[in-house]
Write a protein that holds these residues in place. Structure first.
Motif, PDB file in Angstrom:
ATOM      1  N   ASN A   1     -23.206  15.423 -30.453  1.00 16.76           N
ATOM      2  CA  ASN A   1     -24.633  15.882 -30.421  1.00 16.76           C
ATOM      3  C   ASN A   1     -25.163  15.914 -29.100  1.00 16.76           C
ATOM      4  OD1 ASN A   1     -27.741  14.483 -30.425  1.00 16.76           O
ATOM      5  ND2 ASN A   1     -27.402  15.764 -32.169  1.00 16.76           N
TER       6      ASN A   1
ATOM      7  N   TRP B   1     -28.608  16.636 -26.670  1.00 13.62           N
ATOM      8  CA  TRP B   1     -30.097  15.745 -26.610  1.00 13.62           C
ATOM      9  C   TRP B   1     -31.065  16.780 -25.750  1.00 13.62           C
ATOM     10  CZ3 TRP B   1     -30.914  11.597 -29.813  1.00 13.62           C
ATOM     11  CH2 TRP B   1     -32.130  10.958 -29.731  1.00 13.62           C
TER      12      TRP B   1
ATOM     13  N   LEU C   1     -34.695  17.442 -24.078  1.00 12.64           N
ATOM     14  CA  LEU C   1     -35.813  16.890 -23.893  1.00 12.64           C
ATOM     15  C   LEU C   1     -36.919  17.671 -23.070  1.00 12.64           C
ATOM     16  CD1 LEU C   1     -34.094  13.673 -21.845  1.00 12.64           C
ATOM     17  CD2 LEU C   1     -35.586  13.532 -23.724  1.00 12.64           C
TER      18      LEU C   1
ATOM     19  N   VAL D   1     -27.965  19.507 -32.395  1.00 19.56           N
ATOM     20  CA  VAL D   1     -28.483  19.247 -31.161  1.00 19.56           C
ATOM     21  C   VAL D   1     -30.015  18.436 -31.705  1.00 19.56           C
ATOM     22  CG1 VAL D   1     -29.972  20.632 -29.340  1.00 19.56           C
ATOM     23  CG2 VAL D   1     -27.794  21.582 -30.321  1.00 19.56           C
ATOM     24  N   THR D   2     -30.283  17.467 -31.032  1.00 19.18           N
ATOM     25  CA  THR D   2     -31.551  16.731 -31.345  1.00 19.18           C
ATOM     26  C   THR D   2     -32.567  17.229 -30.463  1.00 19.18           C
ATOM     27  OG1 THR D   2     -30.236  14.893 -31.902  1.00 19.18           O
ATOM     28  CG2 THR D   2     -32.571  14.421 -31.481  1.00 19.18           C
TER      29      THR D   2
ATOM     30  N   ASP E   1     -35.904  16.008 -28.944  1.00 13.61           N
ATOM     31  CA  ASP E   1     -36.636  14.700 -28.934  1.00 13.61           C
ATOM     32  C   ASP E   1     -38.233  14.932 -28.777  1.00 13.61           C
ATOM     33  OD1 ASP E   1     -37.564  12.192 -28.229  1.00 13.61           O
ATOM     34  OD2 ASP E   1     -36.018  11.712 -26.442  1.00 13.61           O
TER      35      ASP E   1
ATOM     36  N   GLY F   1     -39.521  13.255 -25.222  1.00 15.97           N
ATOM     37  CA  GLY F   1     -39.055  14.863 -24.627  1.00 15.97           C
ATOM     38  C   GLY F   1     -40.417  15.377 -24.687  1.00 15.97           C
TER      39      GLY F   1
ATOM     40  N   TRP G   1     -31.641  18.832 -35.277  1.00 14.29           N
ATOM     41  CA  TRP G   1     -32.099  17.641 -35.632  1.00 14.29           C
ATOM     42  C   TRP G   1     -33.353  17.239 -34.792  1.00 14.29           C
ATOM     43  CZ3 TRP G   1     -28.750  12.893 -36.618  1.00 14.29           C
ATOM     44  CH2 TRP G   1     -27.593  13.492 -37.747  1.00 14.29           C
TER      45      TRP G   1
ATOM     46  N   ARG H   1     -35.684  13.854 -33.143  1.00 13.55           N
ATOM     47  CA  ARG H   1     -36.059  12.208 -33.018  1.00 13.55           C
ATOM     48  C   ARG H   1     -37.655  12.331 -33.147  1.00 13.55           C
ATOM     49  NH1 ARG H   1     -34.935   7.748 -28.630  1.00 13.55           N
ATOM     50  NH2 ARG H   1     -35.873   9.168 -27.253  1.00 13.55           N
TER      51      ARG H   1
ATOM     52  N   PHE I   1     -26.977   7.013 -28.700  1.00 10.99           N
ATOM     53  CA  PHE I   1     -27.349   7.640 -27.528  1.00 10.99           C
ATOM     54  C   PHE I   1     -26.370   7.196 -26.665  1.00 10.99           C
ATOM     55  CE2 PHE I   1     -29.408   8.756 -23.606  1.00 10.99           C
ATOM     56  CZ  PHE I   1     -29.852  10.246 -24.101  1.00 10.99           C
TER      57      PHE I   1
ATOM     58  N   SER J   1     -24.616  10.999 -28.881  1.00 12.70           N
ATOM     59  CA  SER J   1     -25.422  11.921 -28.258  1.00 12.70           C
ATOM     60  C   SER J   1     -25.029  11.978 -26.660  1.00 12.70           C
ATOM     61  CB  SER J   1     -26.940  11.653 -28.363  1.00 12.70           C
ATOM     62  OG  SER J   1     -27.334  11.874 -29.517  1.00 12.70           O
TER      63      SER J   1
ATOM     64  N   THR K   1     -27.797  15.111 -22.070  1.00 15.03           N
ATOM     65  CA  THR K   1     -29.153  15.782 -22.174  1.00 15.03           C
ATOM     66  C   THR K   1     -29.352  17.055 -21.374  1.00 15.03           C
ATOM     67  OG1 THR K   1     -30.067  14.475 -20.525  1.00 15.03           O
ATOM     68  CG2 THR K   1     -29.828  13.516 -22.538  1.00 15.03           C
TER      69      THR K   1
END
Length: 250
Positions: A7, A9, A11, A29-30, A32, A36, A58, A60, A201, A220, A223
């Motif tokens: 994954n 991340w 921000l 791909v998260t 945030d 973020g 994805w 958060r 993470f 993750s 970033t």
């Protein structure tokens, strides 16, 4: 070998950055939306870029709030990471917000974009969505087995900085404190004993690889801000330029 989810991340509010992560080959791909710099409108553009190259979008979310969770799911998020899950009740509330009534939840109907881009979305939503509860408090750690047993929960996700702070351990990008690692192993075991995933993470790709070896199903590993800062500093170093700045204000 079991499937492992790599994954990335995000921000910063950069849909193009999300697309680059997906093009690079990350499974997910998260975006945030807790810490973020992204708002909801930007998140939707990120979802488009992520899905364009076959990765899963994805999120958060900022809190265990049904309205927030519903909104990102309606927009097409396929994974939701929820922070600060410390009790079985909080975990149950989170799961219910992710699923419709016929799947045991209380999610309000209105998948405006999700149903547009995903065939048979409503009928398949419970199988499409991955709900991950963050374990990052002492109370959450103490209740981890009960949280992992929550019906419909797909995984536990470790927030390493807050979890370390909760036990008086300094948070670091590659935390190898023996007590901290023992707690990591305990959470992995709780997740796997319950038949669900465990994710984390990780501060560096090397640490992420170590966590996969330790038994993580998802990491993750990087970033966007980390890549940009490291790359910028490397370029300056190669030029013989200034070192990283310290800031006392704006």
């Amino acid at each position: 070998m079991k499937h492992q989810n790599y994954n990335a991340w995000l921000l910063s509010p950069t849909p193009f950055g999300a697309e680059i992560f997906a093009k690079a080959g990350f499974h997910s791909v998260t975006v945030d939306m807790q810490h973020g710099m992204l708002d909801f409108r930007t998140a939707i553009d990120c979802f488009r870029g992520i899905a364009l190259h076959g990765s899963q979008p994805w999120v958060r979310v900022a809190a265990n709030d049904p309205a927030l969770i519903t909104k990102v799911l309606d927009a097409g998020a396929l994974g939701v990471i929820c922070p600060l899950i410390s009790t079985p009740k909080q975990a149950d509330d989170f799961v219910k917000a992710c699923h419709y009534q016929f799947d045991g939840g209380n999610r309000s109907f209105g998948p405006v974009r999700a149903a547009l881009v995903l065939d048979d979305y409503v009928a398949r939503s419970a199988k499409l969505i991955t709900a991950m509860a963050m374990i990052e408090t002492q109370e959450g750690f103490d209740n981890v087995e009960a949280i992992a047993a929550t019906p419909g929960l797909n995984g536990l996700f470790i927030g390493p900085a807050d979890l370390a702070l909760a036990f008086g351990i300094a948070p670091t990008p590659e935390n190898r404190d023996p007590d901290f690692l023992e707690r990591i192993d305990h959470i992995i075991a709780a997740a796997h004993d319950a038949g669900i995933l465990c994710g984390m993470f990780a501060g560096t790709p090397e640490y992420a690889r170590d966590m996969l070896t330790r038994g993580m199903d998802m990491v993750s590993a990087v970033t966007d801000t980390q890549i940009l800062l490291n790359g910028a500093q490397s370029a300056l170093t190669a030029l013989g330029g200034p070192t990283a700045k310290t800031h006392n204000g704006y």
